[in-house]
Design an enzyme around this catalytic site. Structure first.
Site, short mmCIF file in Angstrom:
data_model
loop_
_atom_site.label_atom_id
_atom_site.label_comp_id
_atom_site.label_asym_id
_atom_site.label_seq_id
_atom_site.Cartn_x
_atom_site.Cartn_y
_atom_site.Cartn_z
N GLN A 186 18.40 12.57 46.45
CA GLN A 186 17.60 13.45 45.61
C GLN A 186 16.82 14.47 46.43
O GLN A 186 16.73 14.39 47.65
CB GLN A 186 16.64 12.63 44.75
CG GLN A 186 15.70 11.72 45.51
CD GLN A 186 14.95 10.79 44.59
OE1 GLN A 186 13.77 10.99 44.31
NE2 GLN A 186 15.63 9.74 44.09
N HIS A 230 16.93 13.28 50.41
CA HIS A 230 16.60 11.94 50.87
C HIS A 230 17.13 10.89 49.89
O HIS A 230 17.39 11.18 48.72
CB HIS A 230 15.09 11.76 51.06
CG HIS A 230 14.28 12.02 49.83
ND1 HIS A 230 14.03 13.28 49.36
CD2 HIS A 230 13.64 11.16 48.98
CE1 HIS A 230 13.27 13.21 48.26
NE2 HIS A 230 13.03 11.95 48.00
N GLU A 232 6.10 14.17 49.16
CA GLU A 232 5.73 12.75 49.19
C GLU A 232 5.71 12.23 50.63
O GLU A 232 6.39 12.74 51.51
CB GLU A 232 6.69 11.93 48.32
CG GLU A 232 8.15 12.07 48.67
CD GLU A 232 9.08 11.50 47.60
OE1 GLU A 232 8.77 11.63 46.40
OE2 GLU A 232 10.12 10.94 47.96
N HIS A 271 13.30 17.41 45.78
CA HIS A 271 12.21 17.83 44.91
C HIS A 271 11.90 19.30 45.13
O HIS A 271 12.00 19.80 46.26
CB HIS A 271 10.96 17.00 45.19
CG HIS A 271 11.19 15.52 45.13
ND1 HIS A 271 11.71 14.90 44.03
CD2 HIS A 271 10.98 14.55 46.05
CE1 HIS A 271 11.82 13.60 44.27
NE2 HIS A 271 11.39 13.36 45.48
N ARG A 313 19.06 15.24 41.45
CA ARG A 313 19.88 14.23 42.12
C ARG A 313 21.20 14.80 42.62
O ARG A 313 21.71 15.78 42.08
CB ARG A 313 20.14 13.06 41.16
CG ARG A 313 18.84 12.35 40.76
CD ARG A 313 19.06 11.28 39.71
NE ARG A 313 17.81 10.59 39.42
CZ ARG A 313 16.91 11.00 38.54
NH1 ARG A 313 17.13 12.10 37.84
NH2 ARG A 313 15.80 10.32 38.35
#
EC number: 5.3.1.8
Length: 372
Positions: free
Chosen positions: A96, A242, A120, A98, A261
């Site tokens: 995935q 990642h 994150e 972001h 994804r």
């Protein structure tokens, strides 16, 4: 200062016993993948209240300035800035990526659940295996040449002549016709069947047991394999491809659930959007555990900052001055603000208001999440 009750997320990639064991509970009949601590609208943490309970999102919406401070309300445009989690995967999460804030805002309507980024970071509690970031293209070329899979070598050679070779390679792999894709995956898995010379090979073989035939198995070859040891910190910026594998980790992120994804999932794969937001040069930042009882994992984004306070019999001041979520793990801690003390067992959490001076003592480790 008040207690927070986590929300348990029962995703099928989670562990049946890791989070219950960590938090002193008996395992249930469903896997527990994540514990959420925060005010995200889809699963806000509970808050005990007289005559019942409420949740952190309700409290925040009622009086955001009191909960996070006027500066945070202004900087984050009225949104609670961060979220804290504990992860316990036992099989691969989807590959995935972001978006950045600008990418989320510019996306086609309906692409994302909100208009916020999702950088994150994580701190490993146990050895935590992941694929994170893409290899340099020269490394991909060398790796693929050693596999001697002609059909994959041809794709890699073609992509090397494109303006963005890594993006072109992803597009080529993800848009293969199904029969060609299936044959390529079989060939690649066969080529790495007995090889241990790259740590990615045994990891990909394990993933293949759960996702046989998935083109994501080939995508993993293009990514960096990394195992974070307990106490290590890994920051994953926007655009960084990642796929977390297994272990237990504390994760902090911007308060968003935006995910695109690229494989290893039964969920929808949005190839055009993935190619728009992925940044092959968006590399993870890895740091070893900082020294000292109060450990600062550094500021990599405006959205969050993570600290940890190690065990100690004497009280020490909890770092940070803004809104904080504190989480006790691996034993109990006592947090004290003026005349008020809370005993936090492993897995218990509390919310601290901006400017509140709070101390901690005990045999557990206290993770401290705040805005960046």
């Amino acid at each position: 200062m008040f207690r927070l009750i986590p929300r348990v997320q029962h995703y099928d990639w989670g562990s049946y016993d890791a989070l219950p064991r960590l938090t002193g509970r008996a395992p249930g009949d469903r896997p527990e993948a994540e514990l959420w601590f925060g005010a995200h609208e889809s699963a806000p943490s509970g808050v005990p209240a007289a005559g019942g309970h409420t949740d952190l999102a309700v409290l925040y919406q009622a009086n955001p300035k009191a909960l996070v401070g006027a500066d945070a309300v202004r900087v984050f445009d009225g949104r609670f800035p961060f979220m804290l989690k504990v992860l316990a995967p036992t099989k691969s999460l989807s590959i995935q990526c972001h978006p950045s804030r600008e990418q989320a805002q510019d996306a086609t309507d309906g692409t994302y659940v909100d208009t916020w980024p999702k950088p994150e970071g994580l701190v490993a509690i146990t050895p935590f295996e992941t694929f994170v970031g893409m290899r340099d293209y020269a490394d991909i070329v060398s790796l693929v040449a050693g596999l001697e899979v002609p059909e994959l070598s041809a794709i890699v050679e073609w992509a090397s002549g494109q303006d963005e070779p890594s993006v072109a390679l992803l597009e080529a792999l993800l848009t293969l016709d199904l029969p060609v894709r299936n044959a390529l995956v079989r060939s690649v898995i066969g080529a790495i069947a007995d090889r241990e010379d790259d740590p990615a090979f045994p990891a990909i073989r394990r993933v293949a047991e759960d996702f046989p035939g998935d083109i994501g198995l080939v995508v993993l070859l293009t990514m960096n394999h990394l195992t974070a040891m307990p106490g290590d910190y890994v920051f994953v910026p926007a655009g960084c491809l990642h796929a977390y594998q297994h272990g237990v980790a504390v994760e902090i992120m911007a308060n968003s659930d935006n995910v695109i994804r690229a494989g290893l999932t039964p969920k929808a794969i949005n190839i055009p959007e993935l190619l728009r937001i992925v940044r092959p040069d968006s590399a993870p930042i890895r740091r070893s555990e900082p020294p000292g009882r109060v450990r600062d994992y550094g500021v990599d984004t405006d959205y969050f900052h993570l600290y940890a306070v190690g065990p100690g019999p004497e009280a020490t001041l909890i770092p940070g001055a803004g809104p904080r979520i504190v989480l006790s793990l691996q034993d109990s801690t006592t947090v004290t603000s003026g005349p008020t003390s809370l005993e936090l067992s492993s897995g218990d959490a509390a919310f601290l208001a901006p400017g509140e001076d709070v101390t901690v003592a005990g045999s557990g480790t206290l993770f401290v999440a705040t805005a960046g």
